[in-house]
Design a protein around this motif. Structure first.
Motif, PDB file in Angstrom:
ATOM      1  N   GLY A 145       0.740  -1.082  -0.165  1.00  0.00           N
ATOM      2  CA  GLY A 145      -0.432   0.076  -0.074  1.00  0.00           C
ATOM      3  C   GLY A 145       0.586   1.661   0.147  1.00  0.00           C
ATOM      4  N   VAL A 146       2.274   1.214  -0.111  1.00  0.00           N
ATOM      5  CA  VAL A 146       2.772   2.751  -0.415  1.00  0.00           C
ATOM      6  C   VAL A 146       3.791   2.250  -1.439  1.00  0.00           C
ATOM      7  N   ASP A 147       4.255   3.769  -1.868  1.00  0.00           N
ATOM      8  CA  ASP A 147       4.799   4.013  -3.172  1.00  0.00           C
ATOM      9  C   ASP A 147       6.249   3.385  -2.727  1.00  0.00           C
ATOM     10  N   LEU A 148       6.827   3.191  -4.056  1.00  0.00           N
ATOM     11  CA  LEU A 148       8.403   2.791  -4.137  1.00  0.00           C
ATOM     12  C   LEU A 148       9.471   3.842  -4.090  1.00  0.00           C
ATOM     13  N   ILE A 149      10.342   4.357  -3.541  1.00  0.00           N
ATOM     14  CA  ILE A 149      11.642   4.972  -3.206  1.00  0.00           C
ATOM     15  C   ILE A 149      12.621   4.747  -4.376  1.00  0.00           C
ATOM     16  N   ALA A 150      13.206   4.929  -5.439  1.00  0.00           N
ATOM     17  CA  ALA A 150      14.534   4.524  -5.877  1.00  0.00           C
ATOM     18  C   ALA A 150      15.603   5.818  -5.910  1.00  0.00           C
ATOM     19  N   GLU A 151      16.239   5.168  -4.775  1.00  0.00           N
ATOM     20  CA  GLU A 151      17.794   6.143  -4.776  1.00  0.00           C
ATOM     21  C   GLU A 151      18.719   5.824  -5.963  1.00  0.00           C
ATOM     22  N   CYS A 152      18.823   6.536  -7.529  1.00  0.00           N
ATOM     23  CA  CYS A 152      19.780   6.087  -8.463  1.00  0.00           C
ATOM     24  C   CYS A 152      21.093   6.581  -8.618  1.00  0.00           C
ATOM     25  N   ARG A 153      22.126   6.116  -8.364  1.00  0.00           N
ATOM     26  CA  ARG A 153      23.342   7.241  -8.712  1.00  0.00           C
ATOM     27  C   ARG A 153      24.859   6.295 -10.353  1.00  0.00           C
ATOM     28  N   LEU A 154      24.553   7.264 -10.631  1.00  0.00           N
ATOM     29  CA  LEU A 154      25.691   6.803 -11.869  1.00  0.00           C
ATOM     30  C   LEU A 154      27.052   6.979 -11.323  1.00  0.00           C
ATOM     31  N   LEU A 155      27.367   5.667 -11.870  1.00  0.00           N
ATOM     32  CA  LEU A 155      29.012   5.225 -11.281  1.00  0.00           C
ATOM     33  C   LEU A 155      29.638   5.168 -12.559  1.00  0.00           C
ATOM     34  N   LYS A 156      29.626   5.132 -13.889  1.00  0.00           N
ATOM     35  CA  LYS A 156      30.391   5.550 -15.294  1.00  0.00           C
ATOM     36  C   LYS A 156      28.676   6.426 -15.908  1.00  0.00           C
ATOM     37  N   LEU A 157      29.553   7.256 -16.657  1.00  0.00           N
ATOM     38  CA  LEU A 157      29.626   8.120 -17.475  1.00  0.00           C
ATOM     39  C   LEU A 157      30.609   8.995 -19.022  1.00  0.00           C
ATOM     40  N   GLY A 158      30.696   7.844 -19.451  1.00  0.00           N
ATOM     41  CA  GLY A 158      31.477   7.806 -20.305  1.00  0.00           C
ATOM     42  C   GLY A 158      30.300   8.483 -21.705  1.00  0.00           C
ATOM     43  N   ARG A 159      31.498   8.115 -22.755  1.00  0.00           N
ATOM     44  CA  ARG A 159      30.844   9.461 -24.402  1.00  0.00           C
ATOM     45  C   ARG A 159      30.006   8.331 -24.765  1.00  0.00           C
ATOM     46  N   VAL A 160      30.625   6.503 -24.288  1.00  0.00           N
ATOM     47  CA  VAL A 160      29.331   5.506 -25.428  1.00  0.00           C
ATOM     48  C   VAL A 160      28.246   4.901 -23.948  1.00  0.00           C
ATOM     49  N   LEU A 161      28.478   4.454 -23.420  1.00  0.00           N
ATOM     50  CA  LEU A 161      28.071   4.405 -21.791  1.00  0.00           C
ATOM     51  C   LEU A 161      27.941   4.764 -21.051  1.00  0.00           C
ATOM     52  N   ALA A 162      26.456   4.392 -19.998  1.00  0.00           N
ATOM     53  CA  ALA A 162      26.254   4.864 -18.467  1.00  0.00           C
ATOM     54  C   ALA A 162      26.725   3.685 -17.838  1.00  0.00           C
ATOM     55  N   VAL A 163      26.976   3.550 -16.511  1.00  0.00           N
ATOM     56  CA  VAL A 163      26.595   2.382 -15.990  1.00  0.00           C
ATOM     57  C   VAL A 163      25.692   3.206 -14.551  1.00  0.00           C
ATOM     58  N   ALA A 197      19.274  -2.710  -7.816  1.00  0.00           N
ATOM     59  CA  ALA A 197      19.246  -2.937  -9.952  1.00  0.00           C
ATOM     60  C   ALA A 197      20.974  -2.618  -9.944  1.00  0.00           C
ATOM     61  N   SER A 198      21.631  -2.750 -10.914  1.00  0.00           N
ATOM     62  CA  SER A 198      22.476  -2.300 -11.621  1.00  0.00           C
ATOM     63  C   SER A 198      22.501  -2.725 -13.605  1.00  0.00           C
ATOM     64  N   MET A 199      22.718  -0.644 -14.086  1.00  0.00           N
ATOM     65  CA  MET A 199      22.287  -1.486 -15.276  1.00  0.00           C
ATOM     66  C   MET A 199      23.529   0.057 -16.020  1.00  0.00           C
ATOM     67  N   THR A 200      23.030  -0.509 -17.523  1.00  0.00           N
ATOM     68  CA  THR A 200      24.265  -0.168 -18.389  1.00  0.00           C
ATOM     69  C   THR A 200      23.132   0.699 -19.709  1.00  0.00           C
ATOM     70  N   TYR A 201      24.095   1.603 -19.563  1.00  0.00           N
ATOM     71  CA  TYR A 201      22.602   2.295 -21.042  1.00  0.00           C
ATOM     72  C   TYR A 201      23.789   3.047 -22.710  1.00  0.00           C
ATOM     73  N   SER A 202      23.355   2.509 -22.524  1.00  0.00           N
ATOM     74  CA  SER A 202      24.625   2.772 -23.717  1.00  0.00           C
ATOM     75  C   SER A 202      23.940   4.657 -25.017  1.00  0.00           C
ATOM     76  N   ILE A 203      25.233   5.553 -25.144  1.00  0.00           N
ATOM     77  CA  ILE A 203      24.394   6.525 -25.442  1.00  0.00           C
ATOM     78  C   ILE A 203      24.853   6.897 -26.449  1.00  0.00           C
ATOM     79  N   PRO A 204      24.150   7.077 -27.405  1.00  0.00           N
ATOM     80  CA  PRO A 204      23.868   7.151 -29.013  1.00  0.00           C
ATOM     81  C   PRO A 204      24.646   8.758 -28.574  1.00  0.00           C
TER      82      PRO A 204
END
Length: 140
Positions: A95-113, A130-137
């Motif tokens: 019955g309560v909302d979920l809160i996400a505390e996110c921090r970027l560990l790496k922000l490169g030219r092509v990838l972010a973690v 969670a651990s996530m990797t993003y591809s940056i266009p």
């Protein structure tokens, strides 16, 4: 590098580019390489037994890293998830909302973690990590 988008700008971007989910999340705080977001838990997020579903928790983690990346690089809608690892550690408080505390560990030219801890509102122990990797266009 510094912030490229504020919480209000991220919210406007989400509403314009992803109207199907924009009302499900709230951006609470944006800082350099970090963001705090909220899943506005409703009936559609619940699985049998009344707990928040795994896909809803994943969506919160994914949106959080995506928005943290955009806050740093600007409005690039084609940044995409390339990898995710998520641990569901305990049942969320009902019955309560979920809160996400996110921090970027790496922000490169092509990838972010990014790393995300998800809590039930008012809870002290995380319900997921969670651990996530993003591809940056490429620019241009």
């Amino acid at each position: 590098m510094g912030l490229q988008m504020s919480a209000a700008e991220l919210d406007t971007f989400l509403k314009a580019e992803f109207p199907q989910v924009s009302g499900e999340f709230a951006i609470e705080e944006v800082g350099e390489m970090r963001i705090r977001t909220r899943l506005l838990v409703g009936e559609r997020h619940l699985r049998p037994g009344g707990t928040v579903s795994g896909p809803s928790i994943f969506a919160l983690a994914d949106v959080s890293v995506y928005l943290a990346v955009l806050a740093m690089i600007g409005p690039q809608g084609l940044a995409v998830t390339t990898n995710c690892s998520i641990d569901f550690m305990r049942k969320p408080i009902s019955g309560v909302d979920l809160i996400a505390e996110c921090r970027l560990l790496k922000l490169g030219r092509v990838l972010a973690v990014g790393e995300v801890l998800i809590f039930s509102e008012g809870g002290e122990a995380p319900v997921a990590r969670a651990s996530m990797t993003y591809s940056i266009p490429p620019k241009g």
